[in-house]
Design an enzyme around this catalytic site. Structure first.
Site, PDB file in Angstrom:
ATOM      1  CD  GLU A 291     -20.777  15.494 -37.930  1.00  0.00           C
ATOM      2  OE1 GLU A 291     -21.799  16.095 -37.539  1.00  0.00           O
ATOM      3  OE2 GLU A 291     -19.732  16.076 -38.251  1.00  0.00           O
TER       4      GLU A 291
ATOM      5  CB  THR B 289     -22.255  12.512 -30.667  1.00  0.00           C
ATOM      6  OG1 THR B 289     -21.974  13.812 -31.186  1.00  0.00           O
ATOM      7  CG2 THR B 289     -21.116  11.569 -31.008  1.00  0.00           C
ATOM      8  CG  ASP B 290     -27.063  15.840 -32.622  1.00  0.00           C
ATOM      9  OD1 ASP B 290     -26.960  14.717 -33.168  1.00  0.00           O
ATOM     10  OD2 ASP B 290     -27.657  16.793 -33.164  1.00  0.00           O
TER      11      ASP B 290
ATOM     12  CG  LEU C 176     -20.793  25.084 -44.463  1.00  0.00           C
ATOM     13  CD1 LEU C 176     -20.105  26.214 -45.214  1.00  0.00           C
ATOM     14  CD2 LEU C 176     -19.822  24.460 -43.467  1.00  0.00           C
ATOM     15  CB  SER C 177     -25.903  24.883 -39.858  1.00  0.00           C
ATOM     16  OG  SER C 177     -27.119  24.641 -39.202  1.00  0.00           O
TER      17      SER C 177
ATOM     18  CB  SER D 280     -31.488  25.342 -41.765  1.00  0.00           C
ATOM     19  OG  SER D 280     -30.629  24.418 -41.151  1.00  0.00           O
TER      20      SER D 280
ATOM     21  CG  ASP E 195     -26.875  22.239 -37.060  1.00  0.00           C
ATOM     22  OD1 ASP E 195     -25.880  21.609 -36.672  1.00  0.00           O
ATOM     23  OD2 ASP E 195     -27.524  21.942 -38.083  1.00  0.00           O
TER      24      ASP E 195
ATOM     25  CE1 TYR F 107     -29.346  13.334 -38.489  1.00  0.00           C
ATOM     26  CE2 TYR F 107     -31.699  13.138 -38.066  1.00  0.00           C
ATOM     27  CZ  TYR F 107     -30.457  13.630 -37.723  1.00  0.00           C
ATOM     28  OH  TYR F 107     -30.324  14.399 -36.601  1.00  0.00           O
TER      29      TYR F 107
HETATM   30  P1  ADP Z   1     -27.982  23.411 -44.408  1.00  0.00           P
HETATM   31  O1  ADP Z   1     -28.531  23.848 -43.091  1.00  0.00           O
HETATM   32  O2  ADP Z   1     -26.960  22.336 -44.312  1.00  0.00           O
HETATM   33  O3  ADP Z   1     -27.480  24.554 -45.242  1.00  0.00           O
HETATM   34  P2  ADP Z   1     -30.701  22.639 -44.803  1.00  0.00           P
HETATM   35  O4  ADP Z   1     -31.362  21.751 -45.805  1.00  0.00           O
HETATM   36  O5  ADP Z   1     -30.855  22.308 -43.365  1.00  0.00           O
HETATM   37  O6  ADP Z   1     -29.176  22.748 -45.226  1.00  0.00           O
HETATM   38  O7  ADP Z   1     -31.254  24.129 -44.963  1.00  0.00           O
HETATM   39  C1  ADP Z   1     -31.227  24.753 -46.237  1.00  0.00           C
HETATM   40  C2  ADP Z   1     -32.556  25.449 -46.465  1.00  0.00           C
HETATM   41  O8  ADP Z   1     -32.692  26.564 -45.557  1.00  0.00           O
HETATM   42  C3  ADP Z   1     -32.658  26.054 -47.846  1.00  0.00           C
HETATM   43  O9  ADP Z   1     -33.133  25.103 -48.774  1.00  0.00           O
HETATM   44  C4  ADP Z   1     -33.660  27.178 -47.618  1.00  0.00           C
HETATM   45  O10 ADP Z   1     -34.988  26.664 -47.608  1.00  0.00           O
HETATM   46  C5  ADP Z   1     -33.348  27.640 -46.199  1.00  0.00           C
HETATM   47  N1  ADP Z   1     -32.413  28.783 -46.185  1.00  0.00           N
HETATM   48  C6  ADP Z   1     -31.200  28.828 -45.609  1.00  0.00           C
HETATM   49  N2  ADP Z   1     -30.623  30.043 -45.772  1.00  0.00           N
HETATM   50  C7  ADP Z   1     -31.486  30.793 -46.468  1.00  0.00           C
HETATM   51  C8  ADP Z   1     -31.496  32.139 -46.967  1.00  0.00           C
HETATM   52  N3  ADP Z   1     -30.477  32.963 -46.760  1.00  0.00           N
HETATM   53  N4  ADP Z   1     -32.582  32.552 -47.649  1.00  0.00           N
HETATM   54  C9  ADP Z   1     -33.627  31.733 -47.840  1.00  0.00           C
HETATM   55  N5  ADP Z   1     -33.684  30.468 -47.402  1.00  0.00           N
HETATM   56  C10 ADP Z   1     -32.640  29.989 -46.727  1.00  0.00           C
HETATM   57 MG    MG Z   2     -29.618  22.624 -41.768  1.00  0.00          MG
END
Ligand code: ADP
Ligand code: MG
Length: 393
Positions: A37, A39-40, A131-132, A134, A178, A230
């Site tokens: 963690e 480290t990337d 859990l990514s 994003s 990720d 961060y």
């Molecule tokens: P994590 O990647 O840890 O879940 P992030 O803040 O990096 O958190 O990303 C979350 C954001 O990604 C959400 O607020 C939304 O904007 C977008 N997102 C992720 N999955 C979806 C989805 N299935 N539908 C719409 N937006 C999404």
């Molecule tokens: Mg994310």
């Protein structure tokens, strides 16, 4: 939810939201980071794996230059012309998928190869839980477009496109870890990622065979990457590397720590100790896995947590409590995962103890007056891939 169930749900959602039958369907899983963690961005090592929880996208080509994206998590679709997709112009959640599209420019896919499309997303990756979700949404769309447009990009190029979009369009200053985990994951394997060389290596991780699972405790405390903590940690690592005359903290080993701490301010020295120790713990984890010593893996996870809590100072009371309660209920090891300041903790747990760990964490949270956590278990599953290819039309 099984992969099949999620795909069925995606097809039902697509039937309601797309203007006709989908041309291609792809799945992008979430990921957890077993160890390694912060480290990337120090050119270091990490050992994430892709999980069963995933985002599935159904994409339908259009004959004009419109892009329409919709998600089962948001009521309104987002509609843009292709030439409107630029940093600063993509609203809300659509910045993640359409940022990834924009990121394809850097992968040598110019705008004249883009075509209008509609994309419909469903997901069972909890959002904002570390859990990514994003990377899941970015990589699902990227592998779908790669197939639909016949781009033939490799996973490194797709990962870089996702990262570029997340950095420049969504405004989150994250590394490429990720996307690398999400794109390279394999069932019953972790992904050893070396951020210095860019090498990716699959490491067998047969948790279920060993009667184990990884419990995830989503504390519900939202982490926001773009806020100070961060960026401050990154700055601290960069300052220390430059003061020590190395290109990155990866150049240091545990044996260098005593000498390295001399010239640094005390806080930076602690940050360095975490990063250097964490790289070593990743390698020790790979070693322990190679001989099936999962108790030792658990011990390394717990050591990682203590280092993140005390030296890197990115934990929070909820994460610490999740770790303590899991260990007290019999977990082999536990740690916060992801960037920290909230998000999720993970615990390596015998499947037979999963319920006891969940109960223990829930009641510990209740006693401390923290909101109820979400607890679920994950296993290493396949990475992002097309599930219904465009040429099956
Ligand atoms: P994590 O990647 O840890 O879940 P992030 O803040 O990096 O958190 O990303 C979350 C954001 O990604 C959400 O607020 C939304 O904007 C977008 N997102 C992720 N999955 C979806 C989805 N299935 N539908 C719409 N937006 C999404
Ligand atoms: Mg994310």
């Amino acid at each position: 939810m099984t992969v099949r169930d999620l795909i069925d749900r995606a097809l039902r959602h697509a039937a309601r939201t797309l203007g006709g039958k989908a041309d291609v369907v792809a799945r992008g899983p979430g990921r957890v980071n077993l160890i390694g963690e912060h480290t990337d961005y120090n050119s270091g090592l990490a050992l994430p794996f892709a999980i069963g929880q995933a985002t599935v996208v159904a994409v339908r080509e259009r004959t004009d230059d419109l892009v329409i994206v919709c998600s089962d998590q948001f009521r309104e679709p987002v509609r843009l012309r292709l030439d409107q997709i630029h940093p600063g112009q993509v609203p809300g959640w659509a910045a993640y998928p359409l940022g990834a599209l924009w990121g394809l420019l850097g992968a040598g896919v110019p705008r004249d190869r883009w075509r209008g499309f509609e994309a419909s997303f469903v997901s069972d990756v909890p959002s904002g839980a570390g859990l990514s979700s994003s990377a899941a949404i970015e990589c699902a769309l990227l592998v779908a477009l790669d197939d639909l447009w016949g781009l033939g990009l490799d996973s490194a190029a797709l990962a870089a496109a996702g990262q570029r979009g997340e950095n420049d369009v969504a405004g989150a200053p994250t590394g490429v870890l990720d996307q690398t985990a999400v794109l390279n994951g394999r069932r019953e394997h972790a992904v050893l990622v070396d951020a210095r060389s860019g090498d990716v290596e699959l490491v067998p991780l047969r948790l279920a065979c060993a009667g184990l699972a990884l419990a995830v405790v989503d504390t519900g405390v939202s982490h926001a990457h773009s806020t100070g903590g961060y960026a401050a940690r990154r700055a601290s690592c960069e300052r220390a590397a430059s003061q020590l005359g190395v290109t990155s903290l990866r150049e240091l080993g545990v044996e260098d720590l005593a000498a390295a701490s001399g010239p640094l301010r005390a806080e930076d020295a602690r940050r360095v100790r975490h990063v250097v120790g964490e790289n070593a713990r990743v390698l020790e984890t790979v070693d322990a896995l190679s001989v099936g010593d999962l108790d030792r893996v658990g011990g390394l996870m717990t050591a990682s947590h203590m280092s993140l809590r005390d030296d890197f100072e990115v934990s929070c009371p909820e994460l610490d409590l999740a770790v303590e309660a899991s260990l007290a209920a019999g977990a082999l090891g536990a740690r916060m995962t992801g960037g920290g300041f909230g998000g999720s903790a993970i615990a390596l747990v015998r499947e037979a103890d999963l319920e006891a760990v969940e109960t223990a964490v829930r009641s510990a949270f209740d006693r401390r007056g923290f909101g109820p956590p979400r607890v679920f278990s994950v296993q290493p599953e396949d990475g992002a891939a097309v599930v219904i290819p465009a040429d099956s039309r």
